[in-house]
Design a protein around this motif. Sequence first.
Motif, PDB file in Angstrom:
ATOM      1  N   ALA A 205       0.820  -1.216   0.000  1.00  0.00           N
ATOM      2  CA  ALA A 205       0.000   0.000   0.000  1.00  0.00           C
ATOM      3  C   ALA A 205       0.849   1.259   0.000  1.00  0.00           C
ATOM      4  CB  ALA A 205      -0.942  -0.011   1.201  1.00  0.00           C
ATOM      5  N   GLU A 206       2.013   1.228   0.671  1.00  0.00           N
ATOM      6  CA  GLU A 206       2.841   2.432   0.765  1.00  0.00           C
ATOM      7  C   GLU A 206       3.454   2.827  -0.577  1.00  0.00           C
ATOM      8  OE1 GLU A 206       5.440  -1.070   2.101  1.00  0.00           O
ATOM      9  OE2 GLU A 206       3.365  -0.385   2.344  1.00  0.00           O
ATOM     10  N   SER A 207       3.325   1.953  -1.589  1.00  0.00           N
ATOM     11  CA  SER A 207       3.860   2.268  -2.912  1.00  0.00           C
ATOM     12  C   SER A 207       2.855   3.009  -3.781  1.00  0.00           C
ATOM     13  CB  SER A 207       4.281   0.970  -3.623  1.00  0.00           C
ATOM     14  OG  SER A 207       5.259   0.282  -2.870  1.00  0.00           O
ATOM     15  N   TYR A 208       1.656   3.241  -3.265  1.00  0.00           N
ATOM     16  CA  TYR A 208       0.605   3.930  -4.024  1.00  0.00           C
ATOM     17  C   TYR A 208       0.385   5.324  -3.447  1.00  0.00           C
ATOM     18  CZ  TYR A 208      -0.740  -0.516  -6.199  1.00  0.00           C
ATOM     19  OH  TYR A 208      -0.744  -1.689  -6.913  1.00  0.00           O
ATOM     20  N   ALA A 209       0.195   6.302  -4.317  1.00  0.00           N
ATOM     21  CA  ALA A 209      -0.042   7.681  -3.885  1.00  0.00           C
ATOM     22  C   ALA A 209      -1.318   8.210  -4.547  1.00  0.00           C
ATOM     23  CB  ALA A 209       1.140   8.569  -4.261  1.00  0.00           C
ATOM     24  N   PRO A 210      -2.171   8.914  -3.782  1.00  0.00           N
ATOM     25  CA  PRO A 210      -3.449   9.430  -4.328  1.00  0.00           C
ATOM     26  C   PRO A 210      -3.236  10.709  -5.139  1.00  0.00           C
ATOM     27  CG  PRO A 210      -3.252  10.028  -2.029  1.00  0.00           C
ATOM     28  CD  PRO A 210      -2.021   9.194  -2.347  1.00  0.00           C
ATOM     29  N   LEU A 211      -2.760  10.560  -6.350  1.00  0.00           N
ATOM     30  CA  LEU A 211      -2.351  11.705  -7.159  1.00  0.00           C
ATOM     31  C   LEU A 211      -3.441  12.219  -8.092  1.00  0.00           C
ATOM     32  CD1 LEU A 211       1.257  10.527  -8.127  1.00  0.00           C
ATOM     33  CD2 LEU A 211       0.544  11.983  -6.216  1.00  0.00           C
ATOM     34  N   THR A 220     -16.820  12.915  -6.526  1.00  0.00           N
ATOM     35  CA  THR A 220     -15.369  13.028  -6.611  1.00  0.00           C
ATOM     36  C   THR A 220     -14.751  11.634  -6.507  1.00  0.00           C
ATOM     37  OG1 THR A 220     -15.368  15.227  -5.624  1.00  0.00           O
ATOM     38  CG2 THR A 220     -13.305  14.011  -5.547  1.00  0.00           C
ATOM     39  N   HIS A 221     -13.824  11.356  -7.406  1.00  0.00           N
ATOM     40  CA  HIS A 221     -13.132  10.061  -7.416  1.00  0.00           C
ATOM     41  C   HIS A 221     -11.627  10.302  -7.343  1.00  0.00           C
ATOM     42  CE1 HIS A 221     -16.726   7.697  -8.685  1.00  0.00           C
ATOM     43  NE2 HIS A 221     -17.052   8.862  -9.240  1.00  0.00           N
ATOM     44  N   ARG A 222     -10.958   9.481  -6.563  1.00  0.00           N
ATOM     45  CA  ARG A 222      -9.499   9.553  -6.491  1.00  0.00           C
ATOM     46  C   ARG A 222      -8.888   8.384  -7.254  1.00  0.00           C
ATOM     47  NH1 ARG A 222      -7.363  10.308  -0.445  1.00  0.00           N
ATOM     48  NH2 ARG A 222      -8.660   8.467  -0.160  1.00  0.00           N
ATOM     49  N   GLY A 223      -7.695   8.625  -7.765  1.00  0.00           N
ATOM     50  CA  GLY A 223      -6.924   7.563  -8.391  1.00  0.00           C
ATOM     51  C   GLY A 223      -5.582   7.455  -7.694  1.00  0.00           C
ATOM     52  N   TRP A 224      -5.161   6.236  -7.455  1.00  0.00           N
ATOM     53  CA  TRP A 224      -3.900   5.968  -6.764  1.00  0.00           C
ATOM     54  C   TRP A 224      -2.903   5.424  -7.770  1.00  0.00           C
ATOM     55  CZ3 TRP A 224      -3.515   6.335  -1.233  1.00  0.00           C
ATOM     56  CH2 TRP A 224      -4.720   6.703  -0.604  1.00  0.00           C
ATOM     57  N   ILE A 225      -1.757   6.113  -7.897  1.00  0.00           N
ATOM     58  CA  ILE A 225      -0.742   5.714  -8.874  1.00  0.00           C
ATOM     59  C   ILE A 225       0.367   4.945  -8.182  1.00  0.00           C
ATOM     60  CG2 ILE A 225       1.006   6.566 -10.494  1.00  0.00           C
ATOM     61  CD1 ILE A 225      -0.846   8.813 -11.217  1.00  0.00           C
ATOM     62  N   ASP A 227       3.987   3.705  -7.576  1.00  0.00           N
ATOM     63  CA  ASP A 227       5.390   4.044  -7.776  1.00  0.00           C
ATOM     64  C   ASP A 227       6.134   2.724  -7.889  1.00  0.00           C
ATOM     65  OD1 ASP A 227       8.046   4.718  -7.630  1.00  0.00           O
ATOM     66  OD2 ASP A 227       7.833   6.104  -5.954  1.00  0.00           O
ATOM     67  N   GLU A 228       6.430   2.318  -9.132  1.00  0.00           N
ATOM     68  CA  GLU A 228       7.003   0.996  -9.340  1.00  0.00           C
ATOM     69  C   GLU A 228       8.360   0.847  -8.672  1.00  0.00           C
ATOM     70  OE1 GLU A 228       8.450  -0.718 -13.286  1.00  0.00           O
ATOM     71  OE2 GLU A 228       6.512  -1.709 -13.050  1.00  0.00           O
ATOM     72  N   ALA A 229       9.154   1.925  -8.643  1.00  0.00           N
ATOM     73  CA  ALA A 229      10.460   1.865  -7.991  1.00  0.00           C
ATOM     74  C   ALA A 229      10.303   1.581  -6.497  1.00  0.00           C
ATOM     75  CB  ALA A 229      11.221   3.166  -8.209  1.00  0.00           C
ATOM     76  N   ALA A 230       9.319   2.243  -5.861  1.00  0.00           N
ATOM     77  CA  ALA A 230       9.074   1.998  -4.438  1.00  0.00           C
ATOM     78  C   ALA A 230       8.564   0.587  -4.209  1.00  0.00           C
ATOM     79  CB  ALA A 230       8.085   3.019  -3.895  1.00  0.00           C
TER      80      ALA A 230
END
Length: 253
Positions: A205-211, A220-225, A227-230
Motif C-alpha cells: 500500500a505504501e507504494s501507491y499515492a493518491p495523485l 469526486t473520485h481519487r486515483g492511486w498511482i 510508484d514501481e520503484a518503491a
Amino acid sequence: MNGEMVIDGERTGFRGPVLVDASGPRLPAVGPELLRPRYRAILAVDIEGSTARTDPVKAELRLVLYRLLEEAFARTGIAERHRDPYVDRGDGVLVLIRPLDEVPKTLLLHPLVPILSSLLSEYNAGRLLSQGCDRRIRIRVVVHAGEVHNDGHGNFGEALDVAFRLLDSPEAKGALRRTAAPLVLVVSDDIYHSIVRHGYAGIRAESYAPLVRLRVTGRTHRGWILDEAAALAPAPPPGLTARTRRLLGRRAV
C-alpha cells in the motif's frame, strides 16, 4: 402500401414520391427493464504516444500489445473463459474480467501487472531506434471494478467512465513520462480501499499515492498511482508509519 411509407415529393423538394421501406424490424427502445448491469473487474491499457506513430508502426505495436497481454494473462492463470472478449480502443484495449472465485482482483495487481511490465521491458530492449524510429511500447494501465452495461452496440456505464477518466488523466500521463518503467498503473479509490490497503501478497500500500482527483456524475473520485520503484524496493521494517515507509522507499531508489 405493404409496409412502405410515401413522402410527398413536392413538400420535400423532390420531383417525385420517395418510397421508404418501413417493414423491417424496429429497434427496441432501451428502457430500465432492458438494462441488466453485470459486475466486472475492469482493466484497460493505453499506448503512450500512439498518435505520433505511422500507421504501419501502430499496426505493429497493436499486434505486440495483444500478444503480450495474452501472455501475461496466461502466466497469471486468467484464461479466456474468465474474460469477456477484448474490446479494442484503437491505441489501447479494454478487458472485462468476470467475478469468479478463481480470479480474485488481487491477481490483476499482482502478479499480472508486474508480469506485463517485465514482458514490455523484455520487448523494448534494443528497440529505441529500430528501423529509424522508436518502436518501444509504454503503456498506462487502470484497474477498477463495477457495474457494466451492454446494449448490443458496446459497453457503457459509470464504472467505465471512471476507469477511462483515470486512465486518461494528466497525472497518469505525467507519471509515465517521468518514469523509465514501461508502464504506470493507476487504481481507483474502490480498488485501493478494498484491495491495496490490506496488503495482500505482493501488494504494498505504501507504494501507491493518491495523485488523481476527478469528478464523474457529481461525485469526486481519487486515483492511486503505483510508484514501481518503491514497489520493488526492499520492504521497510514493520512498525513504521506510512510516511516513514515512503521516505525509506525513496531513499532506497
